[in-house]
Design a protein around this motif. Structure first.
Motif, PDB file in Angstrom:
ATOM      1  N   ALA A   1       0.645  -1.212   0.043  1.00  0.00           N
ATOM      2  CA  ALA A   1       0.115   0.058   0.075  1.00  0.00           C
ATOM      3  C   ALA A   1       0.921   1.355   0.019  1.00  0.00           C
ATOM      4  O   ALA A   1       0.485   2.291  -0.512  1.00  0.00           O
ATOM      5  N   LYS A   2       1.979   1.281   0.968  1.00  0.00           N
ATOM      6  CA  LYS A   2       2.825   2.434   0.892  1.00  0.00           C
ATOM      7  C   LYS A   2       3.581   2.556  -0.591  1.00  0.00           C
ATOM      8  O   LYS A   2       3.764   3.633  -0.972  1.00  0.00           O
ATOM      9  N   LEU A   3       3.996   1.454  -0.997  1.00  0.00           N
ATOM     10  CA  LEU A   3       4.744   1.549  -2.530  1.00  0.00           C
ATOM     11  C   LEU A   3       3.797   2.248  -3.520  1.00  0.00           C
ATOM     12  O   LEU A   3       4.061   3.118  -4.264  1.00  0.00           O
ATOM     13  N   ILE A   4       2.324   1.725  -3.590  1.00  0.00           N
ATOM     14  CA  ILE A   4       1.435   2.211  -4.479  1.00  0.00           C
ATOM     15  C   ILE A   4       1.275   3.793  -4.144  1.00  0.00           C
ATOM     16  O   ILE A   4       1.206   4.532  -5.190  1.00  0.00           O
ATOM     17  N   GLU A   5       1.200   4.055  -2.930  1.00  0.00           N
ATOM     18  CA  GLU A   5       1.095   5.661  -2.445  1.00  0.00           C
ATOM     19  C   GLU A   5       2.127   6.324  -3.087  1.00  0.00           C
ATOM     20  O   GLU A   5       2.130   7.682  -3.481  1.00  0.00           O
ATOM     21  N   ARG A   6       3.482   5.843  -2.914  1.00  0.00           N
ATOM     22  CA  ARG A   6       4.730   6.494  -3.424  1.00  0.00           C
ATOM     23  C   ARG A   6       4.949   6.461  -4.913  1.00  0.00           C
ATOM     24  O   ARG A   6       5.289   7.626  -5.372  1.00  0.00           O
ATOM     25  N   VAL A   7       4.887   5.420  -5.682  1.00  0.00           N
ATOM     26  CA  VAL A   7       4.895   5.330  -7.056  1.00  0.00           C
ATOM     27  C   VAL A   7       3.797   5.381  -8.056  1.00  0.00           C
ATOM     28  O   VAL A   7       4.232   5.530  -9.012  1.00  0.00           O
ATOM     29  N   GLY A   8       2.670   5.026  -7.365  1.00  0.00           N
ATOM     30  CA  GLY A   8       1.510   5.232  -8.219  1.00  0.00           C
ATOM     31  C   GLY A   8       0.999   3.527  -8.748  1.00  0.00           C
ATOM     32  O   GLY A   8       1.965   2.714  -8.320  1.00  0.00           O
ATOM     33  N   TYR A   9       0.116   3.338  -9.069  1.00  0.00           N
ATOM     34  CA  TYR A   9      -0.660   1.836  -9.459  1.00  0.00           C
ATOM     35  C   TYR A   9       0.106   1.464 -10.498  1.00  0.00           C
ATOM     36  O   TYR A   9       0.560   0.198 -10.310  1.00  0.00           O
ATOM     37  N   GLN A  10       0.591   2.211 -11.758  1.00  0.00           N
ATOM     38  CA  GLN A  10       1.193   1.439 -12.833  1.00  0.00           C
ATOM     39  C   GLN A  10       2.390   1.009 -12.452  1.00  0.00           C
ATOM     40  O   GLN A  10       2.741  -0.209 -12.858  1.00  0.00           O
ATOM     41  N   LYS A  11       3.201   1.674 -11.944  1.00  0.00           N
ATOM     42  CA  LYS A  11       4.632   1.154 -11.550  1.00  0.00           C
ATOM     43  C   LYS A  11       4.603   0.072 -10.411  1.00  0.00           C
ATOM     44  O   LYS A  11       5.414  -0.873 -10.772  1.00  0.00           O
ATOM     45  N   SER A  12       3.803   0.137  -9.615  1.00  0.00           N
ATOM     46  CA  SER A  12       3.566  -0.908  -8.570  1.00  0.00           C
ATOM     47  C   SER A  12       3.274  -2.084  -9.295  1.00  0.00           C
ATOM     48  O   SER A  12       3.777  -3.322  -8.791  1.00  0.00           O
ATOM     49  N   LEU A  13       2.228  -2.113 -10.083  1.00  0.00           N
ATOM     50  CA  LEU A  13       1.980  -3.533 -10.901  1.00  0.00           C
ATOM     51  C   LEU A  13       3.206  -4.035 -11.629  1.00  0.00           C
ATOM     52  O   LEU A  13       3.264  -5.241 -11.779  1.00  0.00           O
ATOM     53  N   VAL A  14       3.737  -3.069 -12.149  1.00  0.00           N
ATOM     54  CA  VAL A  14       5.169  -3.601 -12.909  1.00  0.00           C
ATOM     55  C   VAL A  14       6.116  -4.279 -11.794  1.00  0.00           C
ATOM     56  O   VAL A  14       6.678  -5.472 -12.239  1.00  0.00           O
ATOM     57  N   VAL A  15       6.110  -3.606 -10.774  1.00  0.00           N
ATOM     58  CA  VAL A  15       7.180  -4.027  -9.628  1.00  0.00           C
ATOM     59  C   VAL A  15       6.584  -5.450  -9.226  1.00  0.00           C
ATOM     60  O   VAL A  15       7.466  -6.541  -9.146  1.00  0.00           O
TER      61      VAL A  15
END
Length: 434
Positions: free
Chosen positions: A79-93
């Motif tokens: 959840a913190k990663l999504i808040e920091r980098v956004g949904y799209q980059k988080s999905l890629v990660v």
């Protein structure tokens, strides 16, 4: 009860009334497919590893427990990663993390190592957790709030398509290419045969890693709508005025997800061993893996049907009906033998089908600006699957068939949630992307 919420964390920064989210939902459906596919490979992997490492039922189900502990550990960081980098980059990660774990499974198979296997499965599950935290609430808020359960069930049907195909993939490429998978349940393997069997995992996980990397590249290049960047600050101020714990549907929804996962994962993980019993169907593990396809196929069909029904019938009532059906077939599984017991266990997939997406959408209903936090807690509750080790212990001490009484008890809590626990209290205006 508060007045209208002026903004939510789920509104696109560049949102316009005419925005179409169909292409984004279609792409997200592919993610639902992949994490369902990879999760259910475990159902054929577990009897394989039980044979390779000569594990008892408790040790076998511990493998799946490690998988679901990842949901508990990784949900908040996700959840913190999504808040920091956004949904799209988080999905890629998330996809790349899963790919790393899949490549690691090839290493674990070449050693072979029980410890490395557990570590790599934990890594894969952590990547799936990140996808879950991002994708489930996204789908829930795209469209009308009253059809959120229907919409999430429809997309989750793609998850079920993955779970339906995975047993065939695993049965053919893992169990079908191993001595333990093509022998009777009581066959004792030599050390050389165990080592050879371990190698059968290398090819399927290599293929999975390749697909995940390709999908990560596609997601990275896709114009996925940004969510929440323009309103996050205002939504954060709005959250301070409300408490998550004032919402009964969330408070009882968290244990509902937790308990449901015990039921679903217990059935799926022990299915192959159960139908291989002489007094049930007397199948080889490879044959049992093929029958597992019917279990997950029923789940896919149930989600399509449930999605249509919930366009016109209250989601809580549908959930109650399905939980009663699940309880009945589990009791039949426990107290009968032969083909009747096998097919009743297969049928529970149909009744389990709508449970996760329906509980999820009922759980976040009326949370308003608290939807993100509530979603995170519900995804964290997927860690309930880690308690499948309890069913493994029951199977070791009281018998595999008797252990399914635990599943029947889980269905009763879902019934309670459907009839009473899911009713919202202190509801706030629903979030919506239209």
């Amino acid at each position: 009860m508060a007045g209208p919420v002026s903004s939510t964390a789920a509104v696109a920064a560049d949102h316009h009334p005419g925005t179409r989210y169909g292409p984004a939902l279609t792409l997200l459906a592919s993610l639902f497919f992949m994490w369902g596919f990879i999760t259910v490979i475990n159902n054929t992997l577990l009897p394989h590893l039980r044979s390779v490492f000569d594990l008892n039922y408790t040790e076998t189900t511990l493998i799946e427990s490690v998988w679901f502990i990842a949901y508990f550990v990784a949900s908040i960081p996700s959840a913190k990663l999504i808040e920091r980098v956004g949904y799209q980059k988080s999905l890629v990660v998330g996809l790349l993390v899963m790919a790393v774990g899949s490549l690691g499974m090839m290493l674990a198979a070449s050693l072979p190592s029980y410890g490395v296997t557990l570590t790599m499965l934990f890594i894969i599950a952590s990547g799936i957790t990140l996808l879950q935290v991002a994708a489930n609430p996204y789908v829930a808020v795209v469209g009308k709030p009253e059809t959120a359960s229907s919409r999430l069930n429809l997309v989750q049907a793609m998850n079920s398509a993955g779970t339906m195909l995975a047993p065939l993939f695993g049965a053919y490429l893992i169990l079908g290419r191993s001595k333990g998978g093509t022998s009777s349940a009581d066959t004792i393997l030599t050390e050389a045969e165990r080592l050879a069997d371990a190698q059968s995992v290398i090819l399927p996980y290599g293929l999975v890693a390749l697909v995940l990397i390709v999908l990560a590249i596609v997601i990275a290049r896709f114009p996925l709508p940004a969510m929440g960047s323009a309103t996050r600050r205002l939504a954060r101020e709005e959250r301070k005025r409300h408490s998550l714990w004032a919402h009964r549907n969330l408070v009882f929804g968290i244990p509902a997800i937790f308990i449901y996962l015990i039921a679903e994962i217990g059935v799926a993980n022990l299915f192959v061993n159960f139908v291989s019993q002489p007094d049930i169907a007397n199948l080889t593990h490879e044959q049992g893996g093929r029958y597992l396809t019917f279990l997950w196929g029923g789940m896919m069909i149930g989600r399509f049907v449930g999605s249509a029904i919930m366009q016109k019938v209250d989601a809580g009532k549908v959930l109650a009906a399905f939980s009663v059906g699940a309880f009945i077939v589990m009791m039949v599984t426990v107290f009968t033998h032969g083909q009747v017991a096998m097919w009743s266990l297969i049928l529970v997939g149909l009744f389990h089908s709508i449970m996760f997406p329906t509980i999820f959408t009922l759980g976040i209903k009326g949370l308003g600006p608290l939807t993100e936090e509530g979603s995170g807690l519900l995804i964290m509750a997927i860690a309930g699957g880690s308690l499948v080790v309890v069913q493994g212990w029951l199977a070791d001490n009281y018998g595999l068939q008797t252990s399914f009484l635990l599943t029947a008890a889980c269905e009763l809590y879902i019934l309670f949630y459907a009839l009473w626990g899911s009713r919202p209290t202190h509801a706030l205006p629903d979030q919506q992307i239209s």
